[in-house]
Design a protein around this motif. Structure first.
Motif, PDB file in Angstrom:
ATOM      1  N   LYS A  12       0.844  -1.204   0.000  1.00 39.42           N
ATOM      2  CA  LYS A  12       0.000   0.000   0.000  1.00 39.42           C
ATOM      3  C   LYS A  12       0.873   1.246   0.000  1.00 39.42           C
ATOM      4  O   LYS A  12       1.978   1.248   0.526  1.00 39.42           O
ATOM      5  CB  LYS A  12      -0.893   0.056   1.251  1.00 39.42           C
ATOM      6  CG  LYS A  12      -1.882  -1.066   1.383  1.00 39.42           C
ATOM      7  CD  LYS A  12      -3.024  -0.902   0.444  1.00 39.42           C
ATOM      8  CE  LYS A  12      -4.040  -2.009   0.695  1.00 39.42           C
ATOM      9  NZ  LYS A  12      -5.009  -2.141  -0.328  1.00 39.42           N
ATOM     10  N   VAL A  14       1.200   5.036   1.461  1.00 38.20           N
ATOM     11  CA  VAL A  14       0.777   5.789   2.645  1.00 38.20           C
ATOM     12  C   VAL A  14       1.203   7.238   2.435  1.00 38.20           C
ATOM     13  O   VAL A  14       2.351   7.513   2.102  1.00 38.20           O
ATOM     14  CB  VAL A  14       1.427   5.222   3.923  1.00 38.20           C
ATOM     15  CG1 VAL A  14       1.045   6.051   5.133  1.00 38.20           C
ATOM     16  CG2 VAL A  14       1.039   3.765   4.115  1.00 38.20           C
ATOM     17  N   GLU A  18      -0.420  10.401   7.527  1.00 35.65           N
ATOM     18  CA  GLU A  18      -1.317   9.294   7.874  1.00 35.65           C
ATOM     19  C   GLU A  18      -0.671   8.416   8.942  1.00 35.65           C
ATOM     20  O   GLU A  18       0.553   8.272   8.987  1.00 35.65           O
ATOM     21  CB  GLU A  18      -1.639   8.441   6.641  1.00 35.65           C
ATOM     22  CG  GLU A  18      -2.491   9.139   5.626  1.00 35.65           C
ATOM     23  CD  GLU A  18      -2.830   8.275   4.423  1.00 35.65           C
ATOM     24  OE1 GLU A  18      -3.772   8.650   3.716  1.00 35.65           O
ATOM     25  OE2 GLU A  18      -2.174   7.239   4.176  1.00 35.65           O
ATOM     26  N   ILE A  20      -0.163   4.666  10.720  1.00 41.99           N
ATOM     27  CA  ILE A  20      -0.072   3.282  10.272  1.00 41.99           C
ATOM     28  C   ILE A  20      -0.320   2.377  11.467  1.00 41.99           C
ATOM     29  O   ILE A  20       0.311   2.540  12.513  1.00 41.99           O
ATOM     30  CB  ILE A  20       1.322   3.001   9.682  1.00 41.99           C
ATOM     31  CG1 ILE A  20       1.547   3.851   8.431  1.00 41.99           C
ATOM     32  CG2 ILE A  20       1.494   1.525   9.358  1.00 41.99           C
ATOM     33  CD1 ILE A  20       2.944   3.771   7.875  1.00 41.99           C
ATOM     34  N   GLY A  21      -1.214   1.428  11.310  1.00 43.94           N
ATOM     35  CA  GLY A  21      -1.439   0.408  12.325  1.00 43.94           C
ATOM     36  C   GLY A  21      -2.309   0.878  13.470  1.00 43.94           C
ATOM     37  O   GLY A  21      -2.854   1.980  13.480  1.00 43.94           O
ATOM     38  N   THR A  24      -2.275   4.473  16.542  1.00 41.53           N
ATOM     39  CA  THR A  24      -1.554   5.636  16.002  1.00 41.53           C
ATOM     40  C   THR A  24      -0.109   5.709  16.510  1.00 41.53           C
ATOM     41  O   THR A  24       0.385   6.766  16.856  1.00 41.53           O
ATOM     42  CB  THR A  24      -2.297   6.955  16.304  1.00 41.53           C
ATOM     43  OG1 THR A  24      -2.361   7.159  17.719  1.00 41.53           O
ATOM     44  CG2 THR A  24      -3.689   6.950  15.717  1.00 41.53           C
ATOM     45  N   ALA A  28       3.403   8.645   9.396  1.00 45.87           N
ATOM     46  CA  ALA A  28       4.224   8.775   8.188  1.00 45.87           C
ATOM     47  C   ALA A  28       4.687  10.218   8.063  1.00 45.87           C
ATOM     48  O   ALA A  28       3.876  11.131   7.922  1.00 45.87           O
ATOM     49  CB  ALA A  28       3.429   8.356   6.961  1.00 45.87           C
ATOM     50  N   VAL A  34       4.336   0.664   2.076  1.00 47.35           N
ATOM     51  CA  VAL A  34       4.463  -0.350   3.116  1.00 47.35           C
ATOM     52  C   VAL A  34       3.974  -1.690   2.573  1.00 47.35           C
ATOM     53  O   VAL A  34       3.083  -1.748   1.723  1.00 47.35           O
ATOM     54  CB  VAL A  34       3.688   0.014   4.408  1.00 47.35           C
ATOM     55  CG1 VAL A  34       4.239   1.275   5.037  1.00 47.35           C
ATOM     56  CG2 VAL A  34       2.206   0.158   4.150  1.00 47.35           C
ATOM     57  N   SER A  36       2.594  -5.598   3.741  1.00 48.96           N
ATOM     58  CA  SER A  36       1.997  -6.416   4.806  1.00 48.96           C
ATOM     59  C   SER A  36       2.631  -7.801   4.777  1.00 48.96           C
ATOM     60  O   SER A  36       2.726  -8.422   3.717  1.00 48.96           O
ATOM     61  CB  SER A  36       0.495  -6.574   4.585  1.00 48.96           C
ATOM     62  OG  SER A  36      -0.132  -5.338   4.497  1.00 48.96           O
ATOM     63  N   GLY A  66       4.646   0.575  12.752  1.00 48.00           N
ATOM     64  CA  GLY A  66       3.379   0.313  13.420  1.00 48.00           C
ATOM     65  C   GLY A  66       3.499  -0.836  14.408  1.00 48.00           C
ATOM     66  O   GLY A  66       4.579  -1.384  14.636  1.00 48.00           O
ATOM     67  N   LEU A  74       3.632  -4.714   9.408  1.00 44.92           N
ATOM     68  CA  LEU A  74       3.929  -3.896   8.231  1.00 44.92           C
ATOM     69  C   LEU A  74       5.397  -3.500   8.243  1.00 44.92           C
ATOM     70  O   LEU A  74       5.981  -3.291   9.302  1.00 44.92           O
ATOM     71  CB  LEU A  74       3.071  -2.629   8.236  1.00 44.92           C
ATOM     72  CG  LEU A  74       1.558  -2.829   8.284  1.00 44.92           C
ATOM     73  CD1 LEU A  74       0.856  -1.491   8.507  1.00 44.92           C
ATOM     74  CD2 LEU A  74       1.071  -3.486   7.014  1.00 44.92           C
ATOM     75  N   GLU A  76       8.283  -0.843   6.030  1.00 44.38           N
ATOM     76  CA  GLU A  76       8.437   0.222   5.045  1.00 44.38           C
ATOM     77  C   GLU A  76       9.330  -0.276   3.908  1.00 44.38           C
ATOM     78  O   GLU A  76      10.430  -0.772   4.140  1.00 44.38           O
ATOM     79  CB  GLU A  76       9.060   1.474   5.647  1.00 44.38           C
ATOM     80  CG  GLU A  76       9.157   2.562   4.591  1.00 44.38           C
ATOM     81  CD  GLU A  76       9.954   3.773   4.984  1.00 44.38           C
ATOM     82  OE1 GLU A  76      10.151   4.607   4.091  1.00 44.38           O
ATOM     83  OE2 GLU A  76      10.373   3.875   6.143  1.00 44.38           O
TER      84      GLU A  76
END
Length: 128
Positions: A12, A14, A18, A20-21, A24, A28, A34, A36, A66, A74, A76
């Motif tokens: 995905k 990002v 935003e 991630i996971g 909070t 980013a 990222v 999965s 995350g 996840l 990066e």
């Protein structure tokens, strides 16, 4: 030598700003990609690796971002060429890079034997 591998399940984009996971815990700070990975704490990949663990993909050491979930985490991959289905090395060798059991244990604050006993019995094993 022991190795523990998985694969990239999804990728995905990002946007900067935003989260991630869960909870909070990772914001980013720039646009990123990222991936999965379908492994989580129920398989023995410790929640202690949230926002600090590392895995290897295609000869790149990439960071966990995350919170590690029950059945996925996840990473990066902004600066790595990665596609769905690529092999992810959690423990073991990938090209010139490696992650040893002791390094993995140190990052997750577990003893080597403790880490190995927490690997889910349903993870397929291949004796080489």
């Amino acid at each position: 030598m022991i190795s523990w591998k998985s694969h990239v399940m999804d990728i995905k984009n990002v946007k900067m700003g935003e989260f991630i996971g869960y909870g909070t815990s990772f914001l980013a700070e720039y646009d990123m990609r990222v991936a999965s990975i379908p492994v989580g704490y129920s398989y023995g990949f410790s929640r202690g690796l949230s926002n600090q663990g590392r895995v290897l993909i295609n000869g790149h050491r990439v960071s966990v971002v995350g919170v590690v979930n029950m059945n996925m985490f996840l990473v990066e991959i902004t600066h790595a060429e990665v596609k769905i289905g690529d092999t992810v090395t959690l423990i073991g060798n990938d090209g010139d890079l490696s992650i040893s059991v002791s390094h993995f244990g140190n990052l997750s604050d577990q003893l080597n034997y403790e880490l190995l006993t927490r690997l889910d019995k349903d993870i397929p094993r291949v004796v080489v």
